[in-house]
Design an enzyme around this catalytic site. Structure first.
Site, mmCIF file in Angstrom:
data_model
loop_
_atom_site.group_PDB
_atom_site.id
_atom_site.type_symbol
_atom_site.label_atom_id
_atom_site.label_comp_id
_atom_site.label_asym_id
_atom_site.label_seq_id
_atom_site.Cartn_x
_atom_site.Cartn_y
_atom_site.Cartn_z
ATOM 1 N N CYS A 180 3.086 13.643 -6.777
ATOM 2 C CA CYS A 180 1.905 14.869 -7.285
ATOM 3 C C CYS A 180 1.104 14.447 -8.205
ATOM 4 O O CYS A 180 0.561 13.306 -8.440
ATOM 5 C CB CYS A 180 3.026 15.936 -7.867
ATOM 6 S SG CYS A 180 2.808 15.933 -9.644
ATOM 7 N N HIS B 181 0.577 -0.984 -0.278
ATOM 8 C CA HIS B 181 0.155 -0.119 -0.022
ATOM 9 C C HIS B 181 1.046 1.265 0.034
ATOM 10 O O HIS B 181 0.841 2.614 0.586
ATOM 11 C CB HIS B 181 -0.687 0.100 1.397
ATOM 12 C CG HIS B 181 -2.061 -0.647 0.940
ATOM 13 N ND1 HIS B 181 -3.037 -1.727 2.241
ATOM 14 C CD2 HIS B 181 -2.548 -1.833 0.090
ATOM 15 C CE1 HIS B 181 -3.447 -2.349 1.332
ATOM 16 N NE2 HIS B 181 -3.246 -3.044 0.682
ATOM 17 N N GLY C 53 -1.636 -10.070 12.081
ATOM 18 C CA GLY C 53 -2.050 -8.799 12.238
ATOM 19 C C GLY C 53 -2.888 -8.088 11.281
ATOM 20 O O GLY C 53 -3.007 -6.535 11.173
ATOM 21 N N THR C 54 -3.606 -8.736 10.326
ATOM 22 C CA THR C 54 -4.139 -8.445 9.564
ATOM 23 C C THR C 54 -5.969 -8.856 9.635
ATOM 24 O O THR C 54 -5.623 -10.126 10.012
ATOM 25 C CB THR C 54 -3.781 -8.537 8.059
ATOM 26 O OG1 THR C 54 -4.955 -8.330 6.997
ATOM 27 C CG2 THR C 54 -4.009 -10.272 8.012
ATOM 28 N N ASN D 265 -2.227 -13.664 15.547
ATOM 29 C CA ASN D 265 -3.450 -12.037 16.525
ATOM 30 C C ASN D 265 -3.499 -12.498 17.454
ATOM 31 O O ASN D 265 -4.391 -14.003 17.469
ATOM 32 C CB ASN D 265 -5.055 -12.659 14.503
ATOM 33 C CG ASN D 265 -5.315 -11.379 14.604
ATOM 34 O OD1 ASN D 265 -6.217 -10.463 16.090
ATOM 35 N ND2 ASN D 265 -5.482 -10.432 13.252
HETATM 36 P P1 OAD Z 1 -6.570 -4.061 9.936
HETATM 37 O O1 OAD Z 1 -7.324 -3.098 11.366
HETATM 38 O O2 OAD Z 1 -7.906 -3.858 9.672
HETATM 39 O O3 OAD Z 1 -6.498 -5.438 11.120
HETATM 40 C C1 OAD Z 1 -5.922 -5.244 12.077
HETATM 41 C C2 OAD Z 1 -5.927 -6.705 12.997
HETATM 42 O O4 OAD Z 1 -4.698 -6.827 13.949
HETATM 43 C C3 OAD Z 1 -6.470 -7.383 13.466
HETATM 44 O O5 OAD Z 1 -7.189 -8.553 13.017
HETATM 45 C C4 OAD Z 1 -6.869 -6.980 14.839
HETATM 46 O O6 OAD Z 1 -7.052 -8.235 16.151
HETATM 47 C C5 OAD Z 1 -4.677 -7.211 14.837
HETATM 48 N N1 OAD Z 1 -4.246 -7.111 16.439
HETATM 49 C C6 OAD Z 1 -4.040 -6.305 17.428
HETATM 50 N N2 OAD Z 1 -4.178 -5.770 17.980
HETATM 51 C C7 OAD Z 1 -2.599 -6.617 17.961
HETATM 52 C C8 OAD Z 1 -1.213 -5.985 18.271
HETATM 53 N N3 OAD Z 1 -0.815 -6.723 18.751
HETATM 54 N N4 OAD Z 1 -0.770 -7.846 17.192
HETATM 55 C C9 OAD Z 1 -1.312 -8.078 16.509
HETATM 56 N N5 OAD Z 1 -2.482 -8.555 15.683
HETATM 57 C C10 OAD Z 1 -3.186 -7.704 16.146
HETATM 58 O O7 OAD Z 1 -5.886 -3.644 9.692
HETATM 59 P P2 OAD Z 1 -5.130 -4.252 8.161
HETATM 60 O O8 OAD Z 1 -5.981 -6.036 8.235
HETATM 61 O O9 OAD Z 1 -3.856 -4.398 8.354
HETATM 62 O O10 OAD Z 1 -6.032 -0.105 3.494
HETATM 63 O O11 OAD Z 1 -6.082 -3.685 7.124
HETATM 64 C C11 OAD Z 1 -5.949 -3.844 5.801
HETATM 65 C C12 OAD Z 1 -6.060 -1.872 4.992
HETATM 66 O O12 OAD Z 1 -7.088 -1.905 5.293
HETATM 67 C C13 OAD Z 1 -4.877 -1.228 5.010
HETATM 68 O O13 OAD Z 1 -3.657 -1.530 4.431
HETATM 69 C C14 OAD Z 1 -5.596 0.006 5.131
HETATM 70 C C15 OAD Z 1 -7.124 -0.350 5.451
HETATM 71 O O14 OAD Z 1 -7.826 0.475 5.294
HETATM 72 C C16 OAD Z 1 -5.359 0.664 3.041
HETATM 73 O O15 OAD Z 1 -5.804 2.079 3.968
HETATM 74 C C17 OAD Z 1 -5.775 1.010 2.064
#
Ligand code: OAD
Length: 254
Positions: free
Chosen positions: A128, A120, A192-193, A218
């Protein structure tokens, strides 16, 4: 948990090709908020349509610029935590490894990871609207406006963060390589996704279809947990250093 950590470590210690796929949860313990967590995720207080789309930027470039400057401030104060360091160490110990991240904060590279695919983009780089790329905040120093205007001679277009917004294509070279690596790996470690944003969320399916072993870290189950052969429930900063220690124990025994 100890048995699960040992099982994960044994998969990692014998991996030929390792992919480590990370999301916002990876950086949470560095003080960078996630997106979708109910209480403190960014999308609980901010509207992604307004702040993370090209239409939102066109409608209110100042608002979007200032929001990204706020997030850049958080990133600049942040330090990689023990989990980032463990990722870099696992990468170093593996025969072949790549980190594929959805994060824009650059913390993997700062922790010592060498091969990082930033799906990302990066919040520390700017481009720009006419397509001039590769600018840093230093390059923009002294430029007028919020957002500043492109400093390239004769340009003057609005500058925006070099991140991927909703509705935009990922960098072709980066996503292509991410798919190739995910299809070629024999172990994928997912950290962590939530596993809901594509194409990043498709990568574990590519690996799983090619019979790679999947390990997930996670604190709560995600959309990807059903794919996981080993699910390590807990925060990255605690679980990953334990996994690294177990990998090193196994390597010593061999
Ligand atoms: P999310 O906010 O959707 O998910 C975060 C994940 O991290 C969740 O499953 C939590 O349970 C987990 N989590 C929380 N604390 C944690 C810890 N200490 N250790 C490990 N895991 C933990 O974020 P993403 O899945 O990364 O994109 O979201 C993907 C994309 O959505 C991002 O890159 C962004 C967002 O909109 C754009 O902006 C295009």
């Amino acid at each position: 948990m100890e048995t699960l950590i040992r099982r994960a470590a044994s998969l990692l210690a014998s991996a030929h090709r390792l992919v480590i796929l990370t999301g916002a949860g990876m950086s949470k313990e560095s003080g960078i908020p996630t997106f979708r967590e109910a209480q403190d995720g960014l999308w609980a207080s901010y509207d992604p349509q307004q702040l993370a789309t090209p239409q939102g930027f066109r409608a209110n470039p100042k608002l979007v610029w200032e929001w990204y400057q706020y997030r850049l401030g958080l990133v600049e104060q942040a330090e990689p935590h023990a989990g980032h360091l463990a990722v870099a160490a696992l990468e170093e110990r593996a025969r072949g490894a790549v980190v594929i991240t959805q994060n824009v904060d650059g913390l993997h590279a700062r922790a010592g990871s060498r091969d990082v695919l930033e799906l990302h983009g990066s919040i520390r780089r700017f481009k720009c609207l006419r397509g001039h790329r590769g600018m840093s905040m230093d390059d923009l120093a002294g430029q007028e406006g919020t957002p500043p205007l492109c400093p390239r001679p004769g340009c003057g277009a609005l500058v925006r963060p070099d991140v991927v917004w909703f509705g935009e294509q990922l960098d072709h070279v980066v996503i292509q390589r991410a798919f190739v690596e995910s299809e070629a790996c024999d172990v994928m470690l997912i950290v962590g996704t939530s596993g809901v944003v594509h194409p990043a969320a498709s990568l574990p399916y590519q690996a799983w279809n090619r019979r790679a072993r999947i390990i997930e870290v996670n604190p709560v189950p995600s959309e990807l947990t059903d794919l996981a052969h080993v699910f390590l429930q807990g925060p990255a900063g605690q679980v990953l250093p334990n996994v690294l220690t177990a990998v090193d124990d196994q390597r010593t025994v061999r």
